[in-house]
Design an enzyme around this catalytic site. Structure first.
Site, PDB file in Angstrom:
ATOM      1  N   GLU A  68       0.824  -1.207   0.000  1.00  0.00           N
ATOM      2  CA  GLU A  68       0.000   0.000   0.000  1.00  0.00           C
ATOM      3  C   GLU A  68       0.860   1.259   0.000  1.00  0.00           C
ATOM      4  O   GLU A  68       0.529   2.249  -0.654  1.00  0.00           O
ATOM      5  CB  GLU A  68      -0.972   0.020   1.182  1.00  0.00           C
ATOM      6  CG  GLU A  68      -1.883   1.217   1.114  1.00  0.00           C
ATOM      7  CD  GLU A  68      -3.228   1.017   1.784  1.00  0.00           C
ATOM      8  OE1 GLU A  68      -3.967   2.013   1.862  1.00  0.00           O
ATOM      9  OE2 GLU A  68      -3.537  -0.102   2.213  1.00  0.00           O
ATOM     10  N   GLY A  88      -5.796   5.305  -1.073  1.00  0.00           N
ATOM     11  CA  GLY A  88      -6.138   3.927  -1.357  1.00  0.00           C
ATOM     12  C   GLY A  88      -7.601   3.641  -1.064  1.00  0.00           C
ATOM     13  O   GLY A  88      -8.125   4.049  -0.027  1.00  0.00           O
ATOM     14  N   HIS A  95      -0.498 -13.761  -0.942  1.00  0.00           N
ATOM     15  CA  HIS A  95       0.768 -14.149  -0.321  1.00  0.00           C
ATOM     16  C   HIS A  95       1.176 -15.482  -0.949  1.00  0.00           C
ATOM     17  O   HIS A  95       0.466 -16.479  -0.819  1.00  0.00           O
ATOM     18  CB  HIS A  95       0.611 -14.275   1.189  1.00  0.00           C
ATOM     19  CG  HIS A  95       0.064 -13.032   1.817  1.00  0.00           C
ATOM     20  ND1 HIS A  95       0.772 -11.843   1.853  1.00  0.00           N
ATOM     21  CD2 HIS A  95      -1.133 -12.781   2.403  1.00  0.00           C
ATOM     22  CE1 HIS A  95       0.038 -10.929   2.453  1.00  0.00           C
ATOM     23  NE2 HIS A  95      -1.119 -11.465   2.792  1.00  0.00           N
ATOM     24  N   SER A  98       6.549 -17.705   1.839  1.00  0.00           N
ATOM     25  CA  SER A  98       6.902 -17.129   3.136  1.00  0.00           C
ATOM     26  C   SER A  98       8.342 -16.615   3.121  1.00  0.00           C
ATOM     27  O   SER A  98       9.149 -16.986   2.276  1.00  0.00           O
ATOM     28  CB  SER A  98       6.723 -18.165   4.251  1.00  0.00           C
ATOM     29  OG  SER A  98       7.606 -19.244   4.067  1.00  0.00           O
ATOM     30  N   GLY A 114      -5.744   6.792 -14.736  1.00  0.00           N
ATOM     31  CA  GLY A 114      -6.759   7.719 -15.219  1.00  0.00           C
ATOM     32  C   GLY A 114      -6.696   9.026 -14.449  1.00  0.00           C
ATOM     33  O   GLY A 114      -5.835   9.220 -13.583  1.00  0.00           O
TER      34      GLY A 114
END
Length: 144
Positions: A68, A88, A95, A98, A114
């Site tokens: 993010e 956001g 995921h 690991s 856009g």
């Protein structure tokens, strides 16, 4: 003012100092590269015990914070920051592998850019270039 119009070193210094004390700084996320022509942003994050989940691997939430941070930063670099800001509104992370220690590297790029919505893709990889997680993120571009 578009951040992207500054020299590369100035952009990286600016975004690494962006916002003072933030979640990104807590996780030691460090922006390492920007390619203005190809509209990509790169950052690293150390995988330390403090971001593990109870089973000794990187918490999925840490991957999401990195993703993010990348998607939001990418959007805000490529808009006129005096008139707009990007936030956001949706994030979807898979995921895939690991990670216990070392460093991960995230690369963000636009899927669609856009006027009022950006969709980005963020890949997080380990030191061997193995894909740790894949994220798509939507940002809404809001007039100040």
């Amino acid at each position: 003012m578009y951040i992207k119009d500054q020299p590369k070193e100035e952009i990286l210094a600016f975004i690494n100092a962006w916002g003072g004390e933030t979640f990104a700084k807590t996780l030691e996320i460090r922006f390492t590269d920007i390619d203005v022509e190809n509209e990509t942003l790169t950052a690293t994050m150390p995988v330390l015990p403090r971001i593990h989940q109870p089973f000794g691997i990187m918490h999925g939430g840490a991957s999401c914070v990195l993703a993010e941070t990348m998607g939001s930063s990418l959007s805000n670099i490529f808009i006129d920051g005096e008139k707009y800001f990007g936030v956001g509104t949706n994030i979807n992370t898979n995921h895939l592998k690991s990670k216990k220690d070392g460093t991960v590297t995230a690369v963000a790029r636009f899927i669609r850019k856009g006027k009022t919505m950006h969709v980005s893709e963020i890949e997080i990889r380990d030191e061997k270039n193995a894909l740790i997680s894949h994220t798509t993120m939507t940002n809404t571009i809001i007039r100040k």
